[in-house]
Design a protein around this motif. Structure first.
Motif, short mmCIF file in Angstrom:
data_model
loop_
_atom_site.label_atom_id
_atom_site.label_comp_id
_atom_site.label_asym_id
_atom_site.label_seq_id
_atom_site.Cartn_x
_atom_site.Cartn_y
_atom_site.Cartn_z
N ASP A 1 -1.65 14.92 -3.83
CA ASP A 1 -3.06 14.77 -4.19
C ASP A 1 -3.75 13.78 -3.25
OD1 ASP A 1 -2.62 16.43 -6.36
OD2 ASP A 1 -2.65 14.80 -7.84
N LYS A 2 -5.05 14.01 -3.05
CA LYS A 2 -5.88 13.10 -2.28
C LYS A 2 -6.33 11.97 -3.21
CE LYS A 2 -9.95 13.19 0.79
NZ LYS A 2 -9.63 11.90 1.29
N ILE A 3 -6.39 10.76 -2.67
CA ILE A 3 -6.89 9.62 -3.44
C ILE A 3 -8.36 9.88 -3.75
CG2 ILE A 3 -7.44 7.15 -3.35
CD1 ILE A 3 -4.46 7.62 -3.59
N PRO A 4 -8.79 9.71 -4.99
CA PRO A 4 -10.20 9.93 -5.35
C PRO A 4 -11.12 9.01 -4.54
CG PRO A 4 -8.85 9.70 -7.32
CD PRO A 4 -7.98 9.33 -6.16
N ALA A 5 -12.29 9.51 -4.23
CA ALA A 5 -13.28 8.74 -3.48
C ALA A 5 -14.12 7.90 -4.43
CB ALA A 5 -14.18 9.68 -2.67
N VAL A 6 -13.87 6.60 -4.41
CA VAL A 6 -14.66 5.64 -5.19
C VAL A 6 -14.86 4.40 -4.34
CG1 VAL A 6 -13.79 6.47 -7.43
CG2 VAL A 6 -12.66 4.57 -6.31
N SER A 7 -15.76 3.56 -4.78
CA SER A 7 -16.01 2.29 -4.09
C SER A 7 -15.19 1.19 -4.75
CB SER A 7 -17.50 1.96 -4.13
OG SER A 7 -17.73 0.75 -3.44
N VAL A 8 -14.55 0.37 -3.92
CA VAL A 8 -13.79 -0.77 -4.40
C VAL A 8 -14.15 -1.99 -3.55
CG1 VAL A 8 -11.82 0.57 -5.28
CG2 VAL A 8 -11.82 -0.20 -2.90
N SER A 9 -13.74 -3.15 -4.02
CA SER A 9 -13.88 -4.37 -3.23
C SER A 9 -12.52 -4.71 -2.65
CB SER A 9 -14.37 -5.53 -4.09
OG SER A 9 -15.67 -5.30 -4.55
N THR A 10 -12.50 -5.05 -1.37
CA THR A 10 -11.27 -5.48 -0.74
C THR A 10 -11.39 -6.93 -0.32
OG1 THR A 10 -11.96 -4.71 1.45
CG2 THR A 10 -10.67 -3.17 0.11
N ILE A 11 -10.26 -7.59 -0.34
CA ILE A 11 -10.20 -8.97 0.11
C ILE A 11 -9.07 -9.04 1.13
CG2 ILE A 11 -9.81 -11.37 -0.52
CD1 ILE A 11 -10.77 -8.90 -3.20
N VAL B 1 -3.73 10.89 1.41
CA VAL B 1 -2.95 11.77 0.53
C VAL B 1 -1.69 11.05 0.07
CG1 VAL B 1 -1.69 13.96 0.39
CG2 VAL B 1 -3.84 13.84 1.66
N VAL B 2 -1.39 11.14 -1.21
CA VAL B 2 -0.20 10.51 -1.78
C VAL B 2 1.04 11.27 -1.32
CG1 VAL B 2 0.99 9.88 -3.92
CG2 VAL B 2 -1.52 9.77 -3.81
N THR B 3 1.97 10.55 -0.68
CA THR B 3 3.22 11.18 -0.24
C THR B 3 4.43 10.69 -1.03
OG1 THR B 3 3.50 9.55 1.54
CG2 THR B 3 2.32 11.60 2.09
N ALA B 4 4.27 9.59 -1.77
CA ALA B 4 5.33 9.09 -2.66
C ALA B 4 4.65 8.31 -3.78
CB ALA B 4 6.31 8.20 -1.91
N LEU B 5 5.20 8.41 -4.99
CA LEU B 5 4.62 7.73 -6.14
C LEU B 5 5.72 7.27 -7.08
CD1 LEU B 5 2.16 6.96 -7.95
CD2 LEU B 5 2.24 9.30 -8.84
N ASN B 6 5.70 5.99 -7.41
CA ASN B 6 6.66 5.39 -8.34
C ASN B 6 5.89 4.69 -9.44
OD1 ASN B 6 8.95 5.98 -6.67
ND2 ASN B 6 8.35 4.28 -5.37
N VAL B 7 5.89 5.25 -10.64
CA VAL B 7 5.17 4.67 -11.77
C VAL B 7 6.20 4.06 -12.73
CG1 VAL B 7 3.57 5.11 -13.67
CG2 VAL B 7 3.35 6.40 -11.54
N GLU B 8 5.97 2.81 -13.07
CA GLU B 8 6.87 2.10 -13.98
C GLU B 8 6.64 2.54 -15.42
OE1 GLU B 8 9.23 0.06 -13.06
OE2 GLU B 8 8.58 -0.86 -11.18
N GLU B 9 7.69 2.54 -16.19
CA GLU B 9 7.57 2.66 -17.64
C GLU B 9 6.95 1.36 -18.15
OE1 GLU B 9 8.11 5.36 -19.53
OE2 GLU B 9 8.50 6.40 -17.64
N PRO B 10 6.28 1.40 -19.31
CA PRO B 10 5.68 0.16 -19.82
C PRO B 10 6.69 -0.99 -19.92
CG PRO B 10 4.93 2.04 -21.09
CD PRO B 10 6.00 2.55 -20.17
#
Length: 157
Positions: A6-16, A133-142
């Motif tokens: 999937d492609k990362i959704p297009a939104v505005s964020v703040s970067t530091i 585009v997301v090429t790898a994704l690791n989501v933690e369990e709670p």
């Protein structure tokens, strides 16, 4: 929830980065780059401050040596909090992403309601993004911290 491919959704964020705060579109931020993005429930929280962010700081050079152009840390906190946290953690090599309204987090389906802890927050995860585009994704369990660590990310790179 966002998936590999999937492609990362297009939104505005703040970067530091390096003490400078900027508003940027995710399309711009992730274009033409190989990015390691990790997210956590909150700046200044115990696991995030003691293990998650510090692991990426310690292993930043190793991660960059694998062809990564950008290491980014996302949290549903405002830019002022993320800037202060970056300063206290000496995170000079990490681009902090303040997703204050959780727009990106919600668009990716990686939000959670933490109740009285802080309301809507990001789940803990890590991903590799190549040209948006997301090429790898690791989501933690709670309430876990295993698959999104810097060490786990290095194994994927």
């Amino acid at each position: 929830m966002i998936q590999v491919g999937d492609k990362i959704p297009a939104v505005s964020v703040s970067t530091i980065f390096a003490g400078e705060t900027s508003a940027v579109s995710t399309d711009q931020l992730f274009a033409d780059k190989k990015v390691v993005l990790f997210a956590l429930p909150g700046a200044f929280t115990p696991t995030c401050s003691a293990s998650h962010l510090p692991g990426y700081i310690v292993h930043a050079d190793d991660i960059f040596s694998k062809g990564v152009d950008l290491i980014a840390c996302l949290s549903v906190n405002d830019a002022f909090v993320m800037k202060a946290w970056a300063e206290t953690q000496n995170a000079e090599q990490i681009t902090m992403i303040a997703d204050g309204g959780a727009d990106l987090t919600k668009a990716m389906g990686l939000d959670m309601d933490s109740g009285s802890f802080g309301g809507i927050r990001s789940r803990r995860y890590s991903m590799i993004i190549e040209d948006g585009v997301v090429t790898a994704l690791n989501v933690e369990e709670p309430k876990t911290f295993e698959v999104s660590s810097a060490e786990a990310m290095l194994e994927l790179l």
